[in-house]
Scaffold this active site. Structure first.
Site, mmCIF file in Angstrom:
data_model
loop_
_atom_site.group_PDB
_atom_site.id
_atom_site.type_symbol
_atom_site.label_atom_id
_atom_site.label_comp_id
_atom_site.label_asym_id
_atom_site.label_seq_id
_atom_site.Cartn_x
_atom_site.Cartn_y
_atom_site.Cartn_z
ATOM 1 N N SER A 106 10.612 1.991 -4.171
ATOM 2 C CA SER A 106 10.372 2.717 -5.244
ATOM 3 C C SER A 106 11.898 3.235 -5.772
ATOM 4 O O SER A 106 12.873 3.111 -4.853
ATOM 5 C CB SER A 106 9.633 4.140 -5.002
ATOM 6 O OG SER A 106 9.520 5.235 -6.234
ATOM 7 N N ALA A 146 0.903 -1.140 -0.070
ATOM 8 C CA ALA A 146 0.125 0.065 0.049
ATOM 9 C C ALA A 146 0.859 1.166 0.210
ATOM 10 O O ALA A 146 1.902 1.241 0.833
ATOM 11 C CB ALA A 146 -0.918 -0.175 1.231
ATOM 12 N N TYR A 185 7.163 11.617 -0.332
ATOM 13 C CA TYR A 185 7.354 10.028 -1.020
ATOM 14 C C TYR A 185 8.831 9.668 -0.720
ATOM 15 O O TYR A 185 8.995 8.567 -0.413
ATOM 16 C CB TYR A 185 6.750 10.161 -2.183
ATOM 17 C CG TYR A 185 6.527 8.816 -2.899
ATOM 18 C CD1 TYR A 185 5.367 8.221 -2.619
ATOM 19 C CD2 TYR A 185 7.421 8.513 -3.933
ATOM 20 C CE1 TYR A 185 5.371 6.621 -3.132
ATOM 21 C CE2 TYR A 185 7.393 7.256 -4.601
ATOM 22 C CZ TYR A 185 6.454 6.286 -4.275
ATOM 23 O OH TYR A 185 6.334 5.322 -4.778
HETATM 24 N N1 LIG Z 1 2.694 3.442 -9.727
HETATM 25 C C1 LIG Z 1 3.997 3.816 -9.607
HETATM 26 O O1 LIG Z 1 4.608 4.615 -10.364
HETATM 27 C C2 LIG Z 1 4.947 3.351 -8.541
HETATM 28 C C3 LIG Z 1 6.475 3.629 -8.842
HETATM 29 C C4 LIG Z 1 7.102 3.071 -7.765
HETATM 30 C C5 LIG Z 1 6.696 2.361 -6.490
HETATM 31 N N2 LIG Z 1 5.138 2.208 -6.664
HETATM 32 C C6 LIG Z 1 4.703 1.644 -5.384
HETATM 33 O O2 LIG Z 1 3.907 0.672 -5.589
HETATM 34 C C7 LIG Z 1 3.021 0.504 -4.625
HETATM 35 C C8 LIG Z 1 1.523 0.069 -5.081
HETATM 36 O O3 LIG Z 1 1.080 1.421 -5.650
HETATM 37 P P1 LIG Z 1 0.282 1.439 -7.179
HETATM 38 O O4 LIG Z 1 0.987 2.113 -8.187
HETATM 39 O O5 LIG Z 1 -0.400 0.347 -7.259
HETATM 40 O O6 LIG Z 1 -0.793 2.670 -6.500
HETATM 41 P P2 LIG Z 1 -2.266 2.288 -6.651
HETATM 42 O O7 LIG Z 1 -3.057 1.832 -7.641
HETATM 43 O O8 LIG Z 1 -2.905 3.889 -6.133
HETATM 44 O O9 LIG Z 1 -2.569 1.590 -5.424
HETATM 45 C C9 LIG Z 1 -2.449 2.078 -3.886
HETATM 46 C C10 LIG Z 1 -2.998 0.880 -2.973
HETATM 47 O O10 LIG Z 1 -2.427 1.458 -1.643
HETATM 48 C C11 LIG Z 1 -3.728 1.265 -0.982
HETATM 49 N N3 LIG Z 1 -3.719 2.442 0.179
HETATM 50 C C12 LIG Z 1 -3.343 3.848 0.180
HETATM 51 N N4 LIG Z 1 -3.628 4.262 1.319
HETATM 52 C C13 LIG Z 1 -4.079 3.252 2.137
HETATM 53 C C14 LIG Z 1 -4.518 3.342 3.476
HETATM 54 N N5 LIG Z 1 -4.613 4.299 4.198
HETATM 55 N N6 LIG Z 1 -5.101 2.080 4.216
HETATM 56 C C15 LIG Z 1 -4.966 1.210 3.285
HETATM 57 N N7 LIG Z 1 -4.756 0.860 1.899
HETATM 58 C C16 LIG Z 1 -4.233 2.030 1.401
HETATM 59 C C17 LIG Z 1 -4.908 1.481 -1.919
HETATM 60 O O11 LIG Z 1 -6.125 1.137 -1.281
HETATM 61 P P3 LIG Z 1 -7.579 1.772 -1.599
HETATM 62 O O12 LIG Z 1 -8.455 1.094 -2.634
HETATM 63 O O13 LIG Z 1 -8.178 1.773 -0.026
HETATM 64 O O14 LIG Z 1 -7.342 3.478 -1.737
HETATM 65 C C18 LIG Z 1 -4.586 0.638 -2.925
HETATM 66 O O15 LIG Z 1 -4.905 -0.531 -3.012
HETATM 67 C C19 LIG Z 1 3.058 1.711 -3.557
HETATM 68 O O16 LIG Z 1 3.877 1.319 -2.542
HETATM 69 C C20 LIG Z 1 3.956 2.850 -4.516
HETATM 70 O O17 LIG Z 1 4.570 3.549 -3.531
HETATM 71 C C21 LIG Z 1 4.362 2.880 -7.450
#
Ligand SMILES: NC(=O)c1ccc[n+]([C@@H]2O[C@H](COP(=O)([O-])OP(=O)(O)OC[C@H]3O[C@@H](n4cnc5c(N)ncnc54)[C@H](OP(=O)(O)O)[C@@H]3O)[C@@H](O)[C@H]2O)c1
Length: 268
Positions: free
Chosen positions: A137, A86, A150
């Site tokens: 990340s 998350a 972040y």
């Molecule tokens: N996408 C990118 O560019 C990228 C790059 C590098 C690293 N990452 C990392 O990859 C991971 C997944 O991100 P993603 O890209 O899949 O983003 P995403 O689609 O926005 O998903 C984020 C997830 O985190 C959950 N979340 C956020 N706040 C929360 C809270 N307070 N309590 C419980 N759940 C919570 C969200 O659940 P809800 O449905 O409840 O909102 C959602 O399931 C993250 O750690 C992110 O930093 C992403």
């Protein structure tokens, strides 16, 4: 790795990368505990995966939500894998990021993984094999303008993962740190997507990240950084940060332009 022996708690399961990880692992035979705040989307995901899976709803960005979740985990003494996935990412110059957003970012991206790991460690240590994966990340190694909160959270998560990997060396619990680069998910606002295009940054699919996670577990690699040239920049930034300072400061006008558009969008 015997995948069908694994019961995995995955946070952020409703998100782009979370859904892809859930699918790759469930298709390998892992039973999943899908965690997030959106019950409907978690249930839809659980129903769409092969096998029988659980849904746990709760806000891990708040102490009451974390305490409730940790309480519920007692129902699952067989958990053998924790994936701290998350995350949230407030984009903008520091003075445009609210105190509440700063707090939420550190609580969700850093404190929650630490507390969940701490709570599950005694039961993980009782197993013959157990796995903790922290999804970091590229910004956990490279400080990027307008992503200071972040970056702080992901630098912290990387440090936590490395220290714990060393602390648990020789035990049954293996610690992994996976650092995706930009990935196509909802965490990136329209302005961040446009900025990535303007900067020529490569963007991966969530499926690529999920496959990288599975390959990392199979190869037992403690640290994986996805994508070139990002993995080179990570090394360069570690060894010669002033070189990367110069490269990124040249991009500052573009980054600030999109950060200003993002701030305007939020205020409207
Ligand atoms: N996408 C990118 O560019 C990228 C790059 C590098 C690293 N990452 C990392 O990859 C991971 C997944 O991100 P993603 O890209 O899949 O983003 P995403 O689609 O926005 O998903 C984020 C997830 O985190 C959950 N979340 C956020 N706040 C929360 C809270 N307070 N309590 C419980 N759940 C919570 C969200 O659940 P809800 O449905 O409840 O909102 C959602 O399931 C993250 O750690 C992110 O930093 C992403």
């Amino acid at each position: 790795m015997n995948w069908s022996n694994q019961l995995c708690l995955l946070t952020g399961a409703s998100g782009g990368i979370g859904q892809a990880i859930a699918r790759v692992l469930a298709e390998s035979g892992v039973r999943m505990i899908l965690q997030g705040r959106d019950e409907q989307s978690l249930q839809r995901l659980a129903d769409s995966l092969p096998g029988i899976h659980h849904v746990l709803v709760g806000d891990i960005g708040r102490s009451a939500g974390r305490a409730a979740l940790i309480g519920e985990l007692k129902r699952f003494p067989a958990i053998s894998m924790l994936i701290n996935n998350a995350g949230i990412s407030p984009f903008g110059e520091l003075q445009h990021v609210s105190a509440e957003e700063l707090e939420q970012t550190i609580q969700t991206n850093l404190l929650a993984p630490m507390l969940l790991t701490r709570a599950l460690l005694p039961q993980l240590q009782k197993r013959s094999e157990a796995y903790i994966v922290n999804v970091g990340s590229a910004f956990g190694s490279i400080g990027f303008a307008c992503q200071s909160a972040y970056c702080a959270s992901k630098f912290g998560l990387r440090g936590f993962s490395e220290a714990l990997y060393r602390e648990l060396a020789g035990s049954a619990v293996k610690v992994f740190y996976l650092a995706p680069r930009a990935t196509q998910t909802a965490i990136n606002s329209d302005e961040v997507v446009a900025m990535n295009q303007a900067l020529g940054n490569q963007v991966d699919s969530p499926q690529k990240v999920a496959q990288a996670l599975k390959a990392q577990l199979l190869a037992s690699q403690p640290r994986v950084f996805i994508g070139f040239p990002e993995k080179l920049f990570v090394r360069l930034n570690g060894a010669f940060p002033s070189l990367v300072d110069n490269a990124l400061i040249k991009k500052l006008p573009i980054i600030k332009k999109f950060a200003a558009q993002h701030a305007k969008e939020i205020l409207v």
